[in-house]
Design a protein around this motif. Structure first.
Motif, PDB file in Angstrom:
ATOM      1  N   ARG A 119     -25.756  32.439 -26.522  1.00 35.30           N
ATOM      2  CA  ARG A 119     -26.799  31.415 -26.656  1.00 35.30           C
ATOM      3  C   ARG A 119     -27.814  31.778 -27.742  1.00 35.30           C
ATOM      4  O   ARG A 119     -28.525  30.905 -28.232  1.00 35.30           O
ATOM      5  N   THR A 120     -27.889  33.049 -28.103  1.00 35.60           N
ATOM      6  CA  THR A 120     -28.829  33.465 -29.149  1.00 35.60           C
ATOM      7  C   THR A 120     -28.212  33.374 -30.542  1.00 35.60           C
ATOM      8  O   THR A 120     -28.928  33.545 -31.529  1.00 35.60           O
ATOM      9  N   PHE A 121     -26.914  33.115 -30.635  1.00 36.97           N
ATOM     10  CA  PHE A 121     -26.233  33.013 -31.930  1.00 36.97           C
ATOM     11  C   PHE A 121     -26.487  31.633 -32.499  1.00 36.97           C
ATOM     12  O   PHE A 121     -26.350  30.627 -31.794  1.00 36.97           O
ATOM     13  N   ASP A 122     -26.818  31.551 -33.761  1.00 36.74           N
ATOM     14  CA  ASP A 122     -27.096  30.270 -34.407  1.00 36.74           C
ATOM     15  C   ASP A 122     -25.888  29.344 -34.364  1.00 36.74           C
ATOM     16  O   ASP A 122     -24.794  29.717 -34.792  1.00 36.74           O
ATOM     17  N   ASP A 162      10.069  40.070 -19.385  1.00 37.40           N
ATOM     18  CA  ASP A 162       8.778  39.824 -18.742  1.00 37.40           C
ATOM     19  C   ASP A 162       7.836  39.182 -19.756  1.00 37.40           C
ATOM     20  O   ASP A 162       7.018  39.850 -20.387  1.00 37.40           O
ATOM     21  N   ASP A 163       8.007  37.876 -19.930  1.00 38.55           N
ATOM     22  CA  ASP A 163       7.163  37.106 -20.838  1.00 38.55           C
ATOM     23  C   ASP A 163       6.089  36.396 -20.034  1.00 38.55           C
ATOM     24  O   ASP A 163       6.363  35.860 -18.957  1.00 38.55           O
ATOM     25  N   ARG A 164       4.873  36.380 -20.578  1.00 38.03           N
ATOM     26  CA  ARG A 164       3.732  35.763 -19.895  1.00 38.03           C
ATOM     27  C   ARG A 164       3.134  34.678 -20.770  1.00 38.03           C
ATOM     28  O   ARG A 164       3.208  34.722 -21.987  1.00 38.03           O
ATOM     29  N   ASP A 165       2.496  33.722 -20.121  1.00 34.00           N
ATOM     30  CA  ASP A 165       1.802  32.669 -20.854  1.00 34.00           C
ATOM     31  C   ASP A 165       0.539  33.236 -21.499  1.00 34.00           C
ATOM     32  O   ASP A 165      -0.102  34.146 -20.966  1.00 34.00           O
ATOM     33  N   ASP A 166       0.190  32.670 -22.638  1.00 40.17           N
ATOM     34  CA  ASP A 166      -1.086  32.941 -23.283  1.00 40.17           C
ATOM     35  C   ASP A 166      -1.978  31.763 -22.915  1.00 40.17           C
ATOM     36  O   ASP A 166      -1.719  30.621 -23.314  1.00 40.17           O
ATOM     37  N   VAL A 167      -3.010  32.021 -22.124  1.00 42.35           N
ATOM     38  CA  VAL A 167      -3.854  30.973 -21.559  1.00 42.35           C
ATOM     39  C   VAL A 167      -5.171  30.914 -22.324  1.00 42.35           C
ATOM     40  O   VAL A 167      -5.866  31.935 -22.458  1.00 42.35           O
ATOM     41  N   PHE A 168      -5.517  29.746 -22.834  1.00 43.01           N
ATOM     42  CA  PHE A 168      -6.758  29.534 -23.572  1.00 43.01           C
ATOM     43  C   PHE A 168      -7.801  28.947 -22.637  1.00 43.01           C
ATOM     44  O   PHE A 168      -7.525  27.972 -21.932  1.00 43.01           O
ATOM     45  N   MET A 169      -8.999  29.527 -22.669  1.00 44.11           N
ATOM     46  CA  MET A 169     -10.062  29.088 -21.781  1.00 44.11           C
ATOM     47  C   MET A 169     -11.336  28.878 -22.598  1.00 44.11           C
ATOM     48  O   MET A 169     -11.559  29.548 -23.611  1.00 44.11           O
ATOM     49  N   LEU A 170     -12.176  27.940 -22.145  1.00 48.73           N
ATOM     50  CA  LEU A 170     -13.382  27.552 -22.862  1.00 48.73           C
ATOM     51  C   LEU A 170     -14.551  27.530 -21.892  1.00 48.73           C
ATOM     52  O   LEU A 170     -14.438  27.028 -20.766  1.00 48.73           O
ATOM     53  N   ARG A 171     -15.687  28.046 -22.362  1.00 48.14           N
ATOM     54  CA  ARG A 171     -16.933  27.986 -21.592  1.00 48.14           C
ATOM     55  C   ARG A 171     -17.996  27.338 -22.469  1.00 48.14           C
ATOM     56  O   ARG A 171     -18.536  27.967 -23.387  1.00 48.14           O
ATOM     57  N   PRO A 172     -18.265  26.039 -22.224  1.00 47.99           N
ATOM     58  CA  PRO A 172     -19.366  25.410 -22.973  1.00 47.99           C
ATOM     59  C   PRO A 172     -20.694  26.073 -22.605  1.00 47.99           C
ATOM     60  O   PRO A 172     -20.910  26.466 -21.452  1.00 47.99           O
ATOM     61  N   LEU A 173     -21.558  26.195 -23.573  1.00 51.68           N
ATOM     62  CA  LEU A 173     -22.884  26.761 -23.332  1.00 51.68           C
ATOM     63  C   LEU A 173     -23.855  25.608 -23.169  1.00 51.68           C
ATOM     64  O   LEU A 173     -24.525  25.200 -24.103  1.00 51.68           O
ATOM     65  N   ASP A 174     -23.918  25.097 -21.984  1.00 49.79           N
ATOM     66  CA  ASP A 174     -24.722  23.902 -21.641  1.00 49.79           C
ATOM     67  C   ASP A 174     -26.108  23.951 -22.182  1.00 49.79           C
ATOM     68  O   ASP A 174     -26.817  24.830 -22.270  1.00 49.79           O
TER      69      ASP A 174
END
Length: 174
Positions: A119-122, A162-174
């Motif tokens: 949150r402090t990053f421009d 043993d292959d795994r999914d690459d999961v993309f996740m997002l956190r909006p900074l409200d």
């Protein structure tokens, strides 16, 4: 005892070695931080140096949580986007808590500290990260406010067969 979080700490030999030990220990405990056990400090060192170079070039930033002894117990690296249309969010990489501190809520504390720092990053509106499927991390990150926004099936090969999914996740900074 809560961790003390510092953004952009001075990289002393003690901190460097502490992060190297942390990353090695997390990897050897089965943590999904870029390696498959067993690993040595020498296996991890080149990746840590790569992160430090990116920090020196202003492309990455480090958030470290130290325990009551001053030893690194948790880390996360921020990576800025270089594409002009994606500069409004940052990547969070190498998110880890030392195995001896698991179950104390330090993972949640680390993610909360990362949100506060971002949150402090421009101009930053969100944090993105990826995680290795099949580890339960999607549920953990989801409980911390991250939403799954994409998945690449079988993108991570942990071992033959043993292959795994690459999961993309997002956190909006409200």
């Amino acid at each position: 005892m809560p961790l003390t979080f510092t953004l952009d700490p001075a990289i002393t030999p003690a901190l460097r070695d502490g992060i190297l030990d942390l990353w090695t220990d997390v990897s050897n405990a089965g943590g999904a931080v870029g390696f498959v056990p067993p690993v040595t400090r020498e296996d991890v060192r080149p990746e840590l140096v790569t992160h430090f170079v990116a920090m020196a070039e202003g492309r990455h930033r480090l958030l470290v949580g130290c325990d009551e002894t001053g030893a690194p117990a948790a880390t996360a690296f921020f990576a800025y986007n270089t594409h002009r249309l994606q500069k409004h969010w940052v990547w969070l990489y190498t998110v880890m808590v030392h195995p001896r501190h698991q179950g104390k809520g330090y993972g949640r504390d680390l993610l909360a500290a990362a949100e506060d720092a971002a949150r402090t990053f421009d101009g930053i509106d969100a944090i993105r990260l990826t995680c290795r499927g099949g580890t339960g991390l999607e549920r953990f990150y989801g409980s911390c406010g991250y939403k799954e926004v994409g998945r690449i099936p079988a993108a991570i090969r942990v071992a033959p067969g043993d292959d795994r999914d690459d999961v993309f996740m997002l956190r909006p900074l409200d």
